[in-house]
Design a protein around this motif. Sequence first.
Motif, PDB file in Angstrom:
ATOM      1  N   MET A 141      28.338  14.455   4.168  1.00  0.00           N
ATOM      2  CA  MET A 141      29.766  14.752   4.191  1.00  0.00           C
ATOM      3  C   MET A 141      30.322  14.670   5.617  1.00  0.00           C
ATOM      4  N   LYS A 142      29.533  15.163   6.579  1.00  0.00           N
ATOM      5  CA  LYS A 142      29.966  15.105   7.974  1.00  0.00           C
ATOM      6  C   LYS A 142      30.054  13.656   8.451  1.00  0.00           C
ATOM      7  N   TYR A 143      29.090  12.839   8.011  1.00  0.00           N
ATOM      8  CA  TYR A 143      29.079  11.420   8.382  1.00  0.00           C
ATOM      9  C   TYR A 143      30.302  10.702   7.804  1.00  0.00           C
ATOM     10  N   LEU A 144      30.614  10.981   6.524  1.00  0.00           N
ATOM     11  CA  LEU A 144      31.779  10.367   5.884  1.00  0.00           C
ATOM     12  C   LEU A 144      33.082  10.828   6.537  1.00  0.00           C
ATOM     13  N   ALA A 145      33.126  12.111   6.904  1.00  0.00           N
ATOM     14  CA  ALA A 145      34.321  12.644   7.560  1.00  0.00           C
ATOM     15  C   ALA A 145      34.561  11.950   8.902  1.00  0.00           C
ATOM     16  N   ASN A 146      33.472  11.685   9.630  1.00  0.00           N
ATOM     17  CA  ASN A 146      33.601  10.986  10.915  1.00  0.00           C
ATOM     18  C   ASN A 146      34.126   9.572  10.721  1.00  0.00           C
ATOM     19  N   ILE A 147      33.645   8.903   9.672  1.00  0.00           N
ATOM     20  CA  ILE A 147      34.111   7.543   9.383  1.00  0.00           C
ATOM     21  C   ILE A 147      35.605   7.537   9.054  1.00  0.00           C
ATOM     22  N   VAL A 148      36.018   8.478   8.181  1.00  0.00           N
ATOM     23  CA  VAL A 148      37.435   8.579   7.820  1.00  0.00           C
ATOM     24  C   VAL A 148      38.279   8.892   9.051  1.00  0.00           C
ATOM     25  N   ASP A 149      37.774   9.779   9.902  1.00  0.00           N
ATOM     26  CA  ASP A 149      38.486  10.148  11.120  1.00  0.00           C
ATOM     27  C   ASP A 149      38.720   8.926  12.011  1.00  0.00           C
ATOM     28  N   VAL A 150      37.673   8.130  12.218  1.00  0.00           N
ATOM     29  CA  VAL A 150      37.785   6.939  13.059  1.00  0.00           C
ATOM     30  C   VAL A 150      38.760   5.928  12.447  1.00  0.00           C
TER      31      VAL A 150
ATOM     32  N   LEU B 220      41.281   6.487  10.403  1.00  0.00           N
ATOM     33  CA  LEU B 220      42.660   6.969  10.515  1.00  0.00           C
ATOM     34  C   LEU B 220      43.201   6.780  11.931  1.00  0.00           C
ATOM     35  N   VAL B 221      42.365   7.055  12.924  1.00  0.00           N
ATOM     36  CA  VAL B 221      42.792   6.872  14.314  1.00  0.00           C
ATOM     37  C   VAL B 221      43.111   5.408  14.591  1.00  0.00           C
ATOM     38  N   TRP B 222      42.234   4.515  14.119  1.00  0.00           N
ATOM     39  CA  TRP B 222      42.470   3.085  14.326  1.00  0.00           C
ATOM     40  C   TRP B 222      43.735   2.620  13.607  1.00  0.00           C
ATOM     41  N   TYR B 223      44.000   3.182  12.410  1.00  0.00           N
ATOM     42  CA  TYR B 223      45.192   2.801  11.666  1.00  0.00           C
ATOM     43  C   TYR B 223      46.454   3.247  12.398  1.00  0.00           C
ATOM     44  N   VAL B 224      46.442   4.465  12.937  1.00  0.00           N
ATOM     45  CA  VAL B 224      47.591   4.963  13.694  1.00  0.00           C
ATOM     46  C   VAL B 224      47.811   4.107  14.938  1.00  0.00           C
TER      47      VAL B 224
ATOM     48  N   TYR C  17      46.967   0.991  15.298  1.00  0.00           N
ATOM     49  CA  TYR C  17      47.478  -0.296  14.819  1.00  0.00           C
ATOM     50  C   TYR C  17      48.980  -0.227  14.544  1.00  0.00           C
ATOM     51  N   LYS C  18      49.429   0.842  13.880  1.00  0.00           N
ATOM     52  CA  LYS C  18      50.849   0.991  13.576  1.00  0.00           C
ATOM     53  C   LYS C  18      51.671   1.134  14.855  1.00  0.00           C
ATOM     54  N   ILE C  19      51.118   1.848  15.839  1.00  0.00           N
ATOM     55  CA  ILE C  19      51.828   1.998  17.112  1.00  0.00           C
ATOM     56  C   ILE C  19      51.968   0.650  17.800  1.00  0.00           C
ATOM     57  N   ILE C  20      50.894  -0.157  17.763  1.00  0.00           N
ATOM     58  CA  ILE C  20      50.948  -1.493  18.361  1.00  0.00           C
ATOM     59  C   ILE C  20      51.999  -2.356  17.664  1.00  0.00           C
ATOM     60  N   MET C  21      52.086  -2.252  16.327  1.00  0.00           N
ATOM     61  CA  MET C  21      53.083  -3.019  15.588  1.00  0.00           C
ATOM     62  C   MET C  21      54.503  -2.606  15.969  1.00  0.00           C
ATOM     63  N   ILE C  22      54.679  -1.312  16.286  1.00  0.00           N
ATOM     64  CA  ILE C  22      56.009  -0.820  16.637  1.00  0.00           C
ATOM     65  C   ILE C  22      56.430  -1.323  18.010  1.00  0.00           C
TER      66      ILE C  22
END
Length: 275
Positions: A9-18, A20-24, A26-31
């Motif tokens: 669960m901790k491993y999956l949480a770290n993956i989701v965290d990374v 989400l950060v990359w997605y944010v 990416y959106k900032i770069i698009m803006i």
Amino acid sequence: MLFEDLQLMKYLANIVDVLLVWYVIYKIIMIVRGTKAVQFLKGIFVILIVQLISEVFHLQTLFWITDQIISWGFLAIIIIFQPELRRALEQLGRGKFFSRTGSREEDDQEKTVESIIKAVDYMAKRRIGALISLEMETGMSDYIETGIEVDSKISAELLINIFIPNTPLHDGAVILQKNRVAAAACYLPLSESPFISKELGTRHRAAIGISEVTDSLTVVVSEETGAVSLTKNGKLHRDLNKEAFREMLSTELLAPAPEKQASSARWNWRGKKHG
């Protein structure tokens, strides 16, 4: 077993965290893409490299200066990026920051293509000179600032009216950015290539010139002959009929990535580079 489940669960949480950060990010770069904020980000990157070098070689004064810049940089970012941050917060408040906009963008692109084709066909038949440059991946804000801001939805009627002779905005280029008419009467850099045909005028030189320094797609309508031309990546394809123009424009703006790559390959041999 419970310990292994917790680790998973901790491993999956770290993956989701990374992710989400990359997605944010990416959106900032698009803006900020295509704005002066991009140049500011490059400046920050240079400062970080300088600080790293100064730390490795023990350049204490230079390290202190860069450290102070970075320490106060957060406040500077808020001030300089204020329009972009406001836009991001507005999108977040409207629920658009994490929304899918693919289908809407495709519809807008299709409308853009049809408007350009209709306007170009009208002007070509009447030999109304025109120069229309479409921003692709490389930002064109520097060139937009040389003209008169329009910031309007793209329509064939608007494009035609801009280029009607003796109107205030007809002299210069129209730049389309994100499916909008960003500005008119813009100055584009003229190509200095000695291989350009002597029969080509300023509009064609400007179209080739902007295609040499950006990845923009530029449309030219000749005032003398009504001929339609397209430029991209320093290549010029001249005397296009309506069907060929539609095909090339649609391929560049509407086709999936593999087809666009194939189109780029065709530009290398189909385009009449400077003649």
